[in-house]
Design a protein around this motif. Sequence first.
Motif, PDB file in Angstrom:
ATOM      1  N   LEU A  75       9.637   0.246  -1.613  1.00  0.00           N
ATOM      2  CA  LEU A  75       8.310  -0.161  -2.099  1.00  0.00           C
ATOM      3  C   LEU A  75       7.215   0.782  -1.620  1.00  0.00           C
ATOM      4  O   LEU A  75       6.167   0.880  -2.244  1.00  0.00           O
ATOM      5  CB  LEU A  75       7.999  -1.595  -1.633  1.00  0.00           C
ATOM      6  N   ILE A  76       7.463   1.462  -0.503  1.00  0.00           N
ATOM      7  CA  ILE A  76       6.394   2.245   0.128  1.00  0.00           C
ATOM      8  C   ILE A  76       6.782   3.706   0.314  1.00  0.00           C
ATOM      9  O   ILE A  76       6.100   4.439   1.011  1.00  0.00           O
ATOM     10  CB  ILE A  76       6.015   1.636   1.504  1.00  0.00           C
ATOM     11  N   TRP A  77       7.852   4.130  -0.332  1.00  0.00           N
ATOM     12  CA  TRP A  77       8.333   5.505  -0.089  1.00  0.00           C
ATOM     13  C   TRP A  77       7.398   6.523  -0.756  1.00  0.00           C
ATOM     14  O   TRP A  77       6.499   6.178  -1.527  1.00  0.00           O
ATOM     15  CB  TRP A  77       9.783   5.665  -0.550  1.00  0.00           C
ATOM     16  N   GLY A  78       7.641   7.808  -0.441  1.00  0.00           N
ATOM     17  CA  GLY A  78       6.764   8.868  -0.938  1.00  0.00           C
ATOM     18  C   GLY A  78       7.074   9.326  -2.347  1.00  0.00           C
ATOM     19  O   GLY A  78       6.276  10.025  -2.963  1.00  0.00           O
ATOM     20  N   CYS A  83       3.969  -1.939  -7.795  1.00  0.00           N
ATOM     21  CA  CYS A  83       3.567  -1.509  -9.139  1.00  0.00           C
ATOM     22  C   CYS A  83       4.141  -2.465 -10.178  1.00  0.00           C
ATOM     23  O   CYS A  83       5.344  -2.477 -10.436  1.00  0.00           O
ATOM     24  CB  CYS A  83       4.057  -0.086  -9.404  1.00  0.00           C
ATOM     25  N   SER A  84       3.249  -3.270 -10.778  1.00  0.00           N
ATOM     26  CA  SER A  84       3.703  -4.272 -11.750  1.00  0.00           C
ATOM     27  C   SER A  84       4.249  -3.659 -13.023  1.00  0.00           C
ATOM     28  O   SER A  84       5.022  -4.302 -13.732  1.00  0.00           O
ATOM     29  CB  SER A  84       2.548  -5.221 -12.103  1.00  0.00           C
ATOM     30  N   THR A  85       3.836  -2.436 -13.339  1.00  0.00           N
ATOM     31  CA  THR A  85       4.360  -1.803 -14.547  1.00  0.00           C
ATOM     32  C   THR A  85       5.677  -1.077 -14.259  1.00  0.00           C
ATOM     33  O   THR A  85       6.244  -0.458 -15.154  1.00  0.00           O
ATOM     34  CB  THR A  85       3.341  -0.816 -15.146  1.00  0.00           C
ATOM     35  N   GLY A  86       6.135  -1.153 -13.024  1.00  0.00           N
ATOM     36  CA  GLY A  86       7.407  -0.526 -12.675  1.00  0.00           C
ATOM     37  C   GLY A  86       7.396   0.974 -12.867  1.00  0.00           C
ATOM     38  O   GLY A  86       8.424   1.591 -13.126  1.00  0.00           O
ATOM     39  N   LYS A  90       4.867 -10.522  -8.639  1.00  0.00           N
ATOM     40  CA  LYS A  90       4.245 -11.687  -8.013  1.00  0.00           C
ATOM     41  C   LYS A  90       3.808 -11.402  -6.576  1.00  0.00           C
ATOM     42  O   LYS A  90       2.757 -11.875  -6.136  1.00  0.00           O
ATOM     43  CB  LYS A  90       5.236 -12.857  -8.036  1.00  0.00           C
ATOM     44  N   ASP A  91       4.602 -10.650  -5.852  1.00  0.00           N
ATOM     45  CA  ASP A  91       4.317 -10.459  -4.433  1.00  0.00           C
ATOM     46  C   ASP A  91       3.578  -9.158  -4.126  1.00  0.00           C
ATOM     47  O   ASP A  91       3.485  -8.757  -2.967  1.00  0.00           O
ATOM     48  CB  ASP A  91       5.617 -10.540  -3.620  1.00  0.00           C
ATOM     49  N   TYR A  92       3.057  -8.495  -5.146  1.00  0.00           N
ATOM     50  CA  TYR A  92       2.223  -7.307  -4.908  1.00  0.00           C
ATOM     51  C   TYR A  92       0.782  -7.786  -4.757  1.00  0.00           C
ATOM     52  O   TYR A  92      -0.061  -7.622  -5.634  1.00  0.00           O
ATOM     53  CB  TYR A  92       2.367  -6.309  -6.058  1.00  0.00           C
ATOM     54  N   ILE A  93       0.518  -8.405  -3.605  1.00  0.00           N
ATOM     55  CA  ILE A  93      -0.690  -9.219  -3.461  1.00  0.00           C
ATOM     56  C   ILE A  93      -1.973  -8.399  -3.386  1.00  0.00           C
ATOM     57  O   ILE A  93      -3.058  -8.960  -3.517  1.00  0.00           O
ATOM     58  CB  ILE A  93      -0.587 -10.128  -2.212  1.00  0.00           C
ATOM     59  N   THR A  94      -1.878  -7.108  -3.176  1.00  0.00           N
ATOM     60  CA  THR A  94      -3.108  -6.297  -3.125  1.00  0.00           C
ATOM     61  C   THR A  94      -3.213  -5.332  -4.298  1.00  0.00           C
ATOM     62  O   THR A  94      -4.166  -4.561  -4.384  1.00  0.00           O
ATOM     63  CB  THR A  94      -3.170  -5.473  -1.822  1.00  0.00           C
ATOM     64  N   HIS A 148       1.760  -5.639   4.862  1.00  0.00           N
ATOM     65  CA  HIS A 148       2.772  -6.681   4.649  1.00  0.00           C
ATOM     66  C   HIS A 148       4.110  -6.095   4.192  1.00  0.00           C
ATOM     67  O   HIS A 148       5.077  -6.830   4.056  1.00  0.00           O
ATOM     68  CB  HIS A 148       2.263  -7.704   3.630  1.00  0.00           C
ATOM     69  N   PHE A 149       4.158  -4.796   3.926  1.00  0.00           N
ATOM     70  CA  PHE A 149       5.439  -4.171   3.575  1.00  0.00           C
ATOM     71  C   PHE A 149       6.035  -3.389   4.749  1.00  0.00           C
ATOM     72  O   PHE A 149       6.949  -2.572   4.565  1.00  0.00           O
ATOM     73  CB  PHE A 149       5.280  -3.250   2.362  1.00  0.00           C
TER      74      PHE A 149
END
Lengths: 200, 568
Positions: free
Chosen positions: B115-118, B230-233, B42-46, B86-87
């Motif tokens: 959420l933003i790691w390499g 990533c919505s597909t995890g 839901k909150d992966y707005i981009t 936003h992250f």
Amino acid sequence: MSESNGEITRREALARVAVLLGGVISAPTMAGVLDAATRRAWATAQGWAPRTLSPSQLELVAVMAEHIIPRTDTPGARAAGVHRFVDTLLSDHYPTAERDRFLAGLADVDARARSQQGKAFLACAPAQQITLLTELDEAAYPVSGAGAPPPETWFFRRMKELTLVGYYTSQVGAAQELHPSPFGAYRGDIPYTSVGRAWS
Amino acid sequence: MITYDAIVVGSGITGGWAAKELTEKGLRTLMIERGRDVVHRKDYITEHKPSWELPLRDARLSVGTKGAEEYPIQARTGQFRESNKHFFLKDAKNPYVEDKPFTWIQGDQVGGKSLIWGRQVYRWSDLDFEANLRDGHGVDWPIRYADIAPWYSYVERFIGVSGEKLGLAQLPDGEFQPPMEMNAGENLVKGGIERAFPDRHVTIGRVAILTQPLNGRLPCHYCGPCERGCSTGSYFSSQSSTLPAARATGRVTILPNSVAHSLIYDAAKNRVTGVRVVDVVTKQAREYEARVVFLCASTLATTRLLLSSTSPRFPNGLANSSGVLGHYLMDHHFLAGASGSIEGLLDHYYQGNRPNGIYIPRFRNLGDDASRRVDYVRGFGYQGGASRQSWGRGGGERGFGVELKRKLHDPGRWSMGMTGFGECLPREDNYVELSDKTDDFGIPLLKIHCTWGDNELAMRKDMAASAAEMLEAAGCKNVRTHDAYRGGGELGAEPGFAIHEMGTARMGRDPKTSVLNGYNQAHDVPNLFVTDGACMASTSCVNPSITYMALTARACDYAVAELKRGTL
């Protein structure tokens, strides 16, 4: 293709999501993806007006951009809304000093036109405009070994970069002239002839 | 006072693991997170937004540009852009004081930097765990590879790691899903390097991104920018993996928008009894009680919390009888390497935005004579990749009009680049302390003192030179070295920039010279555990997150066993 470069139809959105999902994802997930997508506007560009550029500056940018990436069998920079993108960047991203430098560069283009042709750039014939831009281009990209280009050529390099970014990240440039790499499998080594144009 | 069995401070990579392990072992667990909640999907707005829907077309928001005003530190990293700002933390929410440049990149949400790691994940080997003992820098690690190997496997099976087995002693293989493919340019360079240097290997990155389904998560669909969410995890994050597992137990309570102010210490029992928390929105303070506390707030946030939790017994910071708390701050030093062009292969291309590159494992100072360097100790690995030039090349060349448009219709020539990630020595004079300023919650700000030393700077020369040497041996043209380090108080590959900050509450065998024992348990306070990067006694040269995860899972296993035995 209209100039509403922020626009995407719901059908296109669905098509893109369908490619992503490939039928393997559960319905609730799909609902979530669509939700996020639809909630995010696909904002239309109605009522748009420049916030930094004057109408004549906006037109100057549009004309130069169209010379840099013209209409061919696909639309060019103007139809892709590059001039609007430039105004957005100048308004919402550029530090003041950089914005002013860019605006001074626009004024300089007009000054060159007046000094060489006796009239503003926009009043010049297309062939005269191209002659002026060719001079700017050659000064901005000296032949190798000629040393670094002089600082006053910054404007044209930046104008060209902005035109390319604005064009190839627009829907026209990214999905019509070029194409986005499809979601799905990664293939590390495919014949170039099987795709025939660059991924955007 | 609300009582739990366990409190975990932080919800990122290690906090998520601690919550998962502790709840699965039956503990009612409170997770405290300073930032806002971020709901998976839901909150992966981009996510999946095409470029033309982002007003700035996903511009990199560098320092000083509009859009980066609230992020003067975060905007230093090249990762920071329109689509993912936003992250990242708004810096005014958690400022710090720099002595010399030190870039502290912070997440500010549930999930933290997971959420933003390499996503690059490499096991350590005994070359790493024995390094301090062998050359005398830092203190000996209290564990060896055999202690952590089963926990690496445990973690890999859960997070999902794709990669290629190489059988190298310095880079142990793991439990891998099938590797991603290399492209034609990378394969060409790999062949050239491995022919010229039989002791060097070019492999695809080992990455916490699925190539096969796992626990309801889907394989990568190669859209590209993972850091939008990533919505597909498909990549490991707290949201995709550990938090759902913790929630499934029904025993976790997640408390976003809650700053851990300080730890509550009971001198009579010599135990941490809970955590003082301030609500970010209401500024209201509350106390939570637990039998065991795990600090997973990120390296510097964890150490700051310990330093600012003072008492008559621990006037210089909780669990700091050794006096080393805050010291031995480290980061990987990177952005020294080389790039060049590859001739030919113009009939080859690739499809998909692969969120991964190539990896060249360490080949220096492996313990034998052949790999020994006289100018520095420890070593480095390379990350890099090959690609064909995009339309962007048009901005650097003469020409415009129909001809330019026609040219940019096709991809350009191939190029290959690689940059080293080098080990950093633990040094006492790289440290953090509390400054005399405080934040909105009355917590003292950190003051950070950290510079690269002679060993790092000597290693960087080799990182650049060896990269060029390999590219030339592989037939690349126009090979150029790079080194982004500037020094002299200027930004440029400064410490912190690799976002692998480690140390300051190090593990060790001796309570007089270390903060934590071999189970990440505070020597001084038995029911206090630190399992994020603060615990590290050295850095290796490989990306650290999977080691934090394995240490966390192992520490949780130990802590729960000790709780049952009644020793905590």
